[in-house]
Design an enzyme around this catalytic site. Structure first.
Site, PDB file in Angstrom:
ATOM      1  N   GLY A  38       7.048   8.242  -5.554  1.00 51.14           N
ATOM      2  CA  GLY A  38       6.098   7.639  -4.606  1.00 51.14           C
ATOM      3  C   GLY A  38       4.698   7.625  -5.205  1.00 51.14           C
ATOM      4  O   GLY A  38       3.985   6.617  -5.158  1.00 51.14           O
ATOM      5  N   HIS A  39       4.310   8.769  -5.803  1.00 54.02           N
ATOM      6  CA  HIS A  39       3.006   8.846  -6.472  1.00 54.02           C
ATOM      7  C   HIS A  39       2.981   7.880  -7.666  1.00 54.02           C
ATOM      8  O   HIS A  39       1.972   7.209  -7.908  1.00 54.02           O
ATOM      9  CB  HIS A  39       2.744  10.266  -6.998  1.00 54.02           C
ATOM     10  CG  HIS A  39       2.668  11.327  -5.946  1.00 54.02           C
ATOM     11  ND1 HIS A  39       3.587  12.337  -5.839  1.00 54.02           N
ATOM     12  CD2 HIS A  39       1.755  11.546  -4.957  1.00 54.02           C
ATOM     13  CE1 HIS A  39       3.255  13.150  -4.846  1.00 54.02           C
ATOM     14  NE2 HIS A  39       2.150  12.691  -4.284  1.00 54.02           N
ATOM     15  N   GLU A 151       1.170   4.290   2.265  1.00 53.28           N
ATOM     16  CA  GLU A 151       1.394   4.113   3.709  1.00 53.28           C
ATOM     17  C   GLU A 151       2.213   5.264   4.281  1.00 53.28           C
ATOM     18  O   GLU A 151       2.345   5.387   5.491  1.00 53.28           O
ATOM     19  CB  GLU A 151       2.105   2.784   3.964  1.00 53.28           C
ATOM     20  CG  GLU A 151       1.210   1.576   3.721  1.00 53.28           C
ATOM     21  CD  GLU A 151       1.871   0.264   4.073  1.00 53.28           C
ATOM     22  OE1 GLU A 151       3.098   0.245   4.313  1.00 53.28           O
ATOM     23  OE2 GLU A 151       1.154  -0.755   4.092  1.00 53.28           O
ATOM     24  N   SER A 188       8.472  12.894  -0.647  1.00 48.86           N
ATOM     25  CA  SER A 188       7.340  13.748  -0.294  1.00 48.86           C
ATOM     26  C   SER A 188       7.405  15.017  -1.125  1.00 48.86           C
ATOM     27  O   SER A 188       8.504  15.536  -1.388  1.00 48.86           O
ATOM     28  CB  SER A 188       7.410  14.117   1.200  1.00 48.86           C
ATOM     29  OG  SER A 188       6.555  15.202   1.473  1.00 48.86           O
TER      30      SER A 188
HETATM   31  P1  AMP Z   1      -0.006  13.675  -1.585  1.00 42.73           P
HETATM   32  O1  AMP Z   1       0.135  14.210  -2.960  1.00 42.73           O
HETATM   33  O2  AMP Z   1       1.167  13.955  -0.706  1.00 42.73           O
HETATM   34  O3  AMP Z   1      -1.342  13.983  -0.961  1.00 42.73           O
HETATM   35  O4  AMP Z   1       0.003  12.088  -1.752  1.00 42.73           O
HETATM   36  C1  AMP Z   1      -0.882  11.444  -2.616  1.00 42.73           C
HETATM   37  C2  AMP Z   1      -0.813   9.961  -2.325  1.00 42.73           C
HETATM   38  O5  AMP Z   1       0.516   9.499  -2.555  1.00 42.73           O
HETATM   39  C3  AMP Z   1      -1.149   9.635  -0.871  1.00 42.73           C
HETATM   40  O6  AMP Z   1      -1.913   8.454  -0.830  1.00 42.73           O
HETATM   41  C4  AMP Z   1       0.217   9.460  -0.254  1.00 42.73           C
HETATM   42  O7  AMP Z   1       0.212   8.606   0.878  1.00 42.73           O
HETATM   43  C5  AMP Z   1       0.972   8.824  -1.408  1.00 42.73           C
HETATM   44  N1  AMP Z   1       2.420   9.036  -1.221  1.00 42.73           N
HETATM   45  C6  AMP Z   1       3.059  10.205  -1.013  1.00 42.73           C
HETATM   46  N2  AMP Z   1       4.376   9.991  -0.833  1.00 42.73           N
HETATM   47  C7  AMP Z   1       4.575   8.661  -0.932  1.00 42.73           C
HETATM   48  C8  AMP Z   1       5.717   7.810  -0.826  1.00 42.73           C
HETATM   49  N3  AMP Z   1       6.930   8.288  -0.568  1.00 42.73           N
HETATM   50  N4  AMP Z   1       5.547   6.482  -0.976  1.00 42.73           N
HETATM   51  C9  AMP Z   1       4.289   5.972  -1.213  1.00 42.73           C
HETATM   52  N5  AMP Z   1       3.184   6.720  -1.319  1.00 42.73           N
HETATM   53  C10 AMP Z   1       3.314   8.036  -1.182  1.00 42.73           C
END
Ligand code: AMP
Length: 289
Positions: A38-39, A151, A188
């Protein structure tokens, strides 16, 4: 190609200054690490749209309202750097807490017109002040042309868009679609804390939201859909539902009527094995451009 690792603001700033002098466009992807595809999807979009891409990895203490969640947040820095290198990301910024909060580890208070009080804002007091505080610090430092947010954290995306509109009008905040596993489970970092069985339960979250999408054909009101989706989730004893909400995608106000023109989305936060998971879907995917 190597991914350059920066730990200090000053070194990162020198690099950015040199890139800007060279008329490069800077893409920025803030994360809390424990990176997954995702990242990497955000990084790839940034690489496509900019000549120099910086990812940050920083578990921001001020956005955690739950000390246990903060203490148990997964960290896989070596793997993260390898993934970034493989993706072609140019630089990663991995600061210590004292680098980002030299004086006191606290948030500023922000007003986002009310969207900060809905859903995540209601259940995680202070969370969005913490998010906005750290994103503002990063935006000040990196001064990117474009910043990429998923999103997956839809409410956060709206908050950051509002932050940019108020304080950083030259930065384009770009939303990216949710990347999911085959089971539907939204990727996630917190999934890393789930057992295999827990991940199977977690796949029911996306299934329940898809069920919610299908109910627009038979139900008359958003609240009837919310009730049925909540029932479906609660029928699995391992899932503890915090909220299910159907709201409009601009102001996150609770929807009273089902209307394909209202750009409605269905959101949930659930607990499984002590891990808090969030997800969301457009209620009418066929109406999305
Ligand atoms: P985090 O490390 O969880 O704070 O996420 C960093 C960025 O990656 C944030 O903008 C999240 O929304 C995005 N993000 C996390 N998981 C996903 C996913 N499964 N699909 C798309 N973007 C994601």
């Amino acid at each position: 190609m190597q991914t350059t690792v920066f730990q200090k603001k000053a070194a990162l700033q020198d690099c950015i200054q040199a890139k800007k002098t060279n008329s490069e466009t800077i893409g920025f992807v803030p994360t809390m690490g424990a990176l997954h595809q995702g990242h990497i999807a955000l990084v790839k979009k940034a690489l496509y749209e900019n000549t120099y891409v910086i990812c940050s990895i920083f578990v921001n203490p001020t956005q955690f309202n739950n000390t246990d969640d903060f203490a148990k947040y997964p960290s896989t820095i070596t793997d993260d750097i390898a993934l970034l290198k493989e993706s072609g990301c140019h630089a990663v910024f991995i600061p210590e807490v004292t680098e980002m909060y030299p004086d006191k580890t606290s948030s500023n208070h922000y007003n986002f017109g009310g969207i900060e009080n809905e859903m995540e804002g209601a259940f995680r007091p202070g969370h969005f002040d913490g998010v906005a505080t750290i994103v503002a610090k990063f935006f000040d430092l990196v001064k990117p042309d474009n910043a990429y947010f998923g999103e997956k954290d839809f409410q956060q995306l709206l908050i950051v868009k509002s932050l940019a509109a108020q304080f950083f009008p030259s930065i384009d905040v770009i939303g990216c679609e949710i990347v999911r596993e085959k089971s539907g489970l939204a990727l996630s970092s917190r999934n890393k804390r789930l057992s295999n069985q827990g991940k199977e339960y977690a796949a029911h979250i996306s299934k329940a939201l898809e069920y919610g999408q299908s109910l627009v054909k038979t139900e008359r009101t958003p609240s009837a859909i919310v009730e049925k989706v909540t029932q479906q989730l609660s029928s699995i004893s391992a899932i503890e539902v915090e909220y299910v909400s159907i709201v409009d995608s601009n102001f996150l106000k609770k929807a009273d009527v089902l209307d394909i023109k209202c750009n409605l989305r269905i959101f949930t936060a659930c607990w499984i094995e002590g891990v808090r998971l969030i997800d969301n879907y457009p209620l009418y995917p066929e109406a999305q451009s």
